[in-house]
Design an enzyme around this catalytic site. Structure first.
Site, short mmCIF file in Angstrom:
data_model
loop_
_atom_site.label_atom_id
_atom_site.label_comp_id
_atom_site.label_asym_id
_atom_site.label_seq_id
_atom_site.Cartn_x
_atom_site.Cartn_y
_atom_site.Cartn_z
N ASP A 199 -78.61 -42.04 -5.51
CA ASP A 199 -78.52 -41.11 -6.49
C ASP A 199 -77.56 -41.88 -7.65
OD1 ASP A 199 -78.90 -38.00 -7.23
OD2 ASP A 199 -76.69 -38.50 -7.94
N LYS B 132 -75.75 -33.74 0.75
CA LYS B 132 -75.58 -34.55 -0.47
C LYS B 132 -74.40 -35.30 0.14
CE LYS B 132 -77.17 -36.04 -4.36
NZ LYS B 132 -78.65 -36.03 -4.99
P1 NDP Z 1 -78.51 -44.14 -12.19
O1 NDP Z 1 -76.94 -44.31 -11.87
O2 NDP Z 1 -79.57 -45.01 -12.01
O3 NDP Z 1 -78.41 -43.34 -13.75
C1 NDP Z 1 -77.71 -42.39 -14.08
C2 NDP Z 1 -77.85 -42.33 -15.51
O4 NDP Z 1 -76.98 -41.18 -16.17
C3 NDP Z 1 -76.95 -43.53 -16.26
O5 NDP Z 1 -77.52 -43.65 -17.44
C4 NDP Z 1 -75.60 -43.14 -16.39
O6 NDP Z 1 -74.72 -43.70 -17.21
C5 NDP Z 1 -75.91 -41.44 -16.89
N1 NDP Z 1 -74.64 -40.74 -16.48
C6 NDP Z 1 -74.00 -40.52 -15.28
N2 NDP Z 1 -73.05 -39.78 -15.02
C7 NDP Z 1 -72.64 -39.37 -16.46
C8 NDP Z 1 -71.82 -38.77 -16.89
N3 NDP Z 1 -70.98 -38.17 -16.34
N4 NDP Z 1 -72.10 -38.52 -18.23
C9 NDP Z 1 -72.97 -39.15 -19.18
N5 NDP Z 1 -73.84 -40.09 -18.42
C10 NDP Z 1 -73.83 -40.00 -17.22
O7 NDP Z 1 -78.88 -42.66 -11.41
P2 NDP Z 1 -80.27 -41.93 -11.28
O8 NDP Z 1 -81.31 -42.42 -12.48
O9 NDP Z 1 -80.66 -42.18 -9.80
O10 NDP Z 1 -80.08 -40.44 -11.49
C11 NDP Z 1 -80.06 -39.54 -12.80
C12 NDP Z 1 -80.21 -38.30 -12.53
O11 NDP Z 1 -81.46 -38.14 -11.77
C13 NDP Z 1 -79.02 -37.54 -11.75
O12 NDP Z 1 -78.69 -36.19 -12.10
C14 NDP Z 1 -79.49 -37.78 -10.21
O13 NDP Z 1 -79.08 -36.65 -9.42
C15 NDP Z 1 -80.93 -37.36 -10.36
N6 NDP Z 1 -81.93 -37.79 -9.48
C16 NDP Z 1 -82.00 -38.96 -8.89
C17 NDP Z 1 -82.74 -39.27 -8.10
C18 NDP Z 1 -83.12 -40.47 -7.27
O14 NDP Z 1 -83.83 -40.71 -6.41
N7 NDP Z 1 -82.29 -41.46 -7.93
C19 NDP Z 1 -83.85 -38.14 -7.47
C20 NDP Z 1 -83.76 -36.89 -7.96
C21 NDP Z 1 -82.79 -36.59 -8.94
P3 NDP Z 1 -73.10 -43.92 -16.60
O15 NDP Z 1 -73.26 -44.45 -15.30
O16 NDP Z 1 -72.91 -44.96 -17.63
O17 NDP Z 1 -72.35 -42.64 -16.56
O1 2IT Z 2 -81.29 -35.74 -6.03
C1 2IT Z 2 -82.34 -36.24 -5.25
O2 2IT Z 2 -83.26 -35.72 -4.79
C2 2IT Z 2 -81.83 -37.68 -4.79
N1 2IT Z 2 -81.19 -37.99 -5.16
C3 2IT Z 2 -82.96 -38.38 -3.90
C4 2IT Z 2 -82.57 -37.86 -2.52
C5 2IT Z 2 -83.44 -38.51 -1.19
O3 2IT Z 2 -82.93 -38.39 -0.17
O4 2IT Z 2 -84.34 -39.18 -1.58
#
Ligand code: NDP
Ligand code: 2IT
Length: 445
Positions: free
Chosen positions: A164, A124
Site C-alpha cells: 500500500d 490491513k
Molecule cells: P504510493 O506510496 O506508491 O503513493 C502514494 C501517493 O500518495 C504518493 O504520491 C504519496 O506522496 C501520496 N500521499 C500519501 N500519503 C499522503 C498524505 N498524507 N498527504 C498527501 N499525499 C500523500 O502508494 P499507492 O500508489 O500504492 O497508494 C495510493 C492510494 O491507493 C492509497 O490510498 C492506497 O491505499 C490506494 N490503493 C493502493 C493499492 C495498491 O495495490 N498499491 C490498491 C488499492 C488502493 P507522499 O508519500 O509524499 O506522501
Molecule cells: O487497498 C488495497 O486494496 C491494497 N492496498 C491492495 C491489497 C492487496 O492485498 O493486494
C-alpha cells in the site's frame, strides 16, 4: 437498523477514530434498505459484528539506523473479517498511520475483496515508519524487524498482506525474505512478490489499470470513452503510475500529478519518458513533484495546491484519503468534469461525494474502482497454489473481466428509479450481501 444509535455507540467506544467512523457511516448509510428487507441480518447481529475487527494487533518495531541510533516504531495488523476467505489487505508505511486509519482501510477491504468475486476476507496493517529519505539498508532492517513480529500472525491460508502507500516490491522482498527464514517455508504469504519468486505479472500495474477499466465502463454508460479526454490525476505513486499508463493507451491525455508539495500541470500530457521520470522521482524517496517542472518545459508546478482546480473531463484521485473536499468537487463540476473514479481509498470526503451525487456525475468509490489491485493479488495467490504462472495477457484479461463484473454488480444494486447509478450504494450492497450471508451460515462467532 438504527443508524444513529449504532454510530453513537461506536463513537463512544472508539472516540477520535475519525477515518474509521467516516468509513463505517458511509457503508451503513447505503445498507439501511437492504438490512430492513432482510430481518435475518439484524437477528444475527450482522451489523454490530461486521463493524468491529476480529482482532487488531499492535507491536513495537525497534530498528537501528545507519548511524547506530535506535528507533522504535509502532506496527499493526488489523484482521477484520474472514467470513469468505483468509484475511487479505495491504501494509501501509507512512508517518500518519494509526489504528483509526488502518481500521478504516481494513473495513473497506472487506467489501472490496468481496466485490472481486475471489475468496478473500478483509484486513490491513502497517506502521508509522516513514520511508522518506531512508537508505535501502535502513528500510531492509526495518522490514526485517517488522516481520519478526508479523510472521506469527499471518500465513498463506490465514492472512496474506501486500503493499500500500510506502510499501512496494522492495519492501515486500525484504519482508518475504525474513518470513522465509523464520518459517523455512517458501509460500505465497505476501502478494506483490518479485516475478522470479512467486509474483504475478501485471500486479504492479493492476490497481491503476483496473481503475481505468472501471472508469471506461462508467463512461460507456454515457456512450463515451477515454479517447480525447483530458484527465486529472493526483499522487505520483504506484496507483497513479498504472492509471496514467492505461489512460495513455486508451487515447486520453493526463495533465496533472501531485505530491504533498503541490501539483504539476502539464498541458502537453504526461506520457512516455515523462512517466519514467515520475517513477524516478518516486524511487528517490524524496516525495516531491516539483523537479518535474524543471525537467520538462511547458509543465508548471503549483505549490501547496491540489489538481482539482484544473479543467478536466475525468478525475482520478490516486494519492490518499480525504484529498478531495466539497470545494474541490464543486470546482470539478463547474469545470465540466463528467466522471470521478477513486484510485485511492476514500480520497473524497462525504461532502465531496454529496456534490457529485447532487450533480449526477459518474462517481466510482474506491472499494469498486481500485479493487483491481487486490483482485490481482488474489490471482497471484491462485498461481502460487497451483505452482504455475500465467502470461501478462492472461492476467490482464482476468483483471479486465473482474472490473467489468464489479461494474455490473454496482449497476445492479445501485441503479436509481431515474436511471442514475449510485455506485457508492451499489458497491456497498453488492460487497456486503456476500459477506453477510456467509456470516449467517457460519453462526455467531
Ligand atoms: P504510493 O506510496 O506508491 O503513493 C502514494 C501517493 O500518495 C504518493 O504520491 C504519496 O506522496 C501520496 N500521499 C500519501 N500519503 C499522503 C498524505 N498524507 N498527504 C498527501 N499525499 C500523500 O502508494 P499507492 O500508489 O500504492 O497508494 C495510493 C492510494 O491507493 C492509497 O490510498 C492506497 O491505499 C490506494 N490503493 C493502493 C493499492 C495498491 O495495490 N498499491 C490498491 C488499492 C488502493 P507522499 O508519500 O509524499 O506522501
Ligand atoms: O487497498 C488495497 O486494496 C491494497 N492496498 C491492495 C491489497 C492487496 O492485498 O493486494
Amino acid at each position: 437498523m438504527n443508524l444513529e444509535k449504532i454510530m453513537n455507540d461506536l463513537e463512544k467506544k472508539h472516540p477520535g477514530e475519525l477515518e474509521y467512523l467516516q468509513a463505517v457511516r458511509e457503508v451503513l448509510e447505503s445498507l439501511e434498505e437492504v438490512v430492513s428487507q432482510n430481518p435475518q441480518f439484524e437477528a444475527a447481529g450482522i451489523i454490530e459484528r461486521i463493524v468491529e475487527p476480529d482482532r487488531a494487533l499492535m507491536f513495537k518495531v525497534p530498528w537501528v539506523d545507519d548511524n547506530g541510533k535506535v528507533h522504535v516504531n509502532l506496527g499493526y495488523r488489523v484482521q477484520f473479517n474472514n467470513a469468505i476467505g483468509p484475511y487479505k489487505g495491504g501494509l501501509r508505511f507512512h508517518p500518519s498511520v494509526n489504528l483509526s486509519i488502518l481500521k478504516f482501510l481494513g473495513f473497506e477491504q472487506i467489501f472490496k475483496n468481496s466485490l472481486t468475486t475471489l475468496p478473500m476476507g478483509g484486513g490491513k496493517g502497517g506502521s508509522d515508519f516513514d520511508p522518506k529519505g531512508k537508505s535501502d539498508a535502513e528500510i531492509m532492517r526495518f522490514c526485517q524487524s517488522f516481520m519478526l513480529e508479523l510472521w506469527k500472525l499471518i500465513g498463506p491460508e490465514t492472512d496474506v498482506p501486500a503493499g500500500d502507500i510506502g510499501v512496494g516490491g522492495k519492501e515486500i522482498g525484504y519482508m518475504f525474505g525474513m518470513y522465509k527464514k523464520l518459517t523455512r517455508e517458501h509460500v505465497g504469504v505476501l502478494t506483490g512478490k518479485g516475478i522470479n519468486w512467486g509474483g504475478s505479472l501485471i500486479r504492479p500495474e493492476a490497481t491503476g489499470f483496473g481503475a481505468v477499466y472501471f472508469a471506461q465502463e462508467m463512461l460507456a454508460t454515457k456512450n463515451t470513452d477515454f479517447k480525447g479526454k483530458t484527465v486529472a490525476v493526483s499522487g505520483f505513486g504506484n496507483v497513479a503510475w498504472g492509471a496514467i499508463s492505461k489512460v495513455n493507451q486508451l487515447g486520453g491525455k493526463v495533465v496533472t500529478i501531485s505530491g504533498p508539495d503541490g501539483y504539476i500541470y502539464d498541458p502537453d500530457g504526461i506520457s512516455g519518458e515523462k512517466i519514467d521520470y515520475m517513477l524516478e522521482l518516486r524511487a528517490s524517496n524524496q516525495d516531491i513533484v516539483k523537479p518535474y517542472s524543471y525537467e520538462f518545459t511547458g509543465a508548471q508546478f503549483v505549490q501547496g495546491k491540489r489538481p482539482w482546480e484544473v479543467k478536466c473531463d475525468v478525475a482520478l484521485p490516486c494519492a490518499t484519503q480525504n484529498e478531495l473536499g466539497k470545494e474541490d468537487a464543486e470546482m470539478l463540476v463547474k469545470n465540466g468534469c463528467i466522471c470521478v473514479a477513486e484510485g485511492a481509498n476514500m480520497p473524497t470526503t462525504p461532502e465531496g461525494v454529496e456534490v457529485f451525487k447532487k450533480h449526477k456525475i459518474l462517481f466510482g468509490p474506491g472499494k469498486a474502482v481500485n479493487a483491481g489491485g487486490v483482485a490481482t493479488s488474489g490471482l497471484e495467490m491462485t498461481q502460487n497454489s497451483m505452482k504455475l504462472s500465467w502470461s501478462r495477457e492472461e492476467v490482464d484479461a482476468r483483471l479486465h473481466q473482474i472490473m467489468k463484473d464489479i461494474h455490473t454488480a454496482c449497476v445492479r444494486h445501485g441503479k436509481q428509479d431515474d436511471g442514475y447509478v449510485d455506485y457508492v450504494k451499489g458497491a456497498n450492497i453488492a460487497g456486503f450481501l456476500k459477506v453477510a450471508n456467509a456470516m449467517l451460515d457460519q453462526g455467531v462467532i
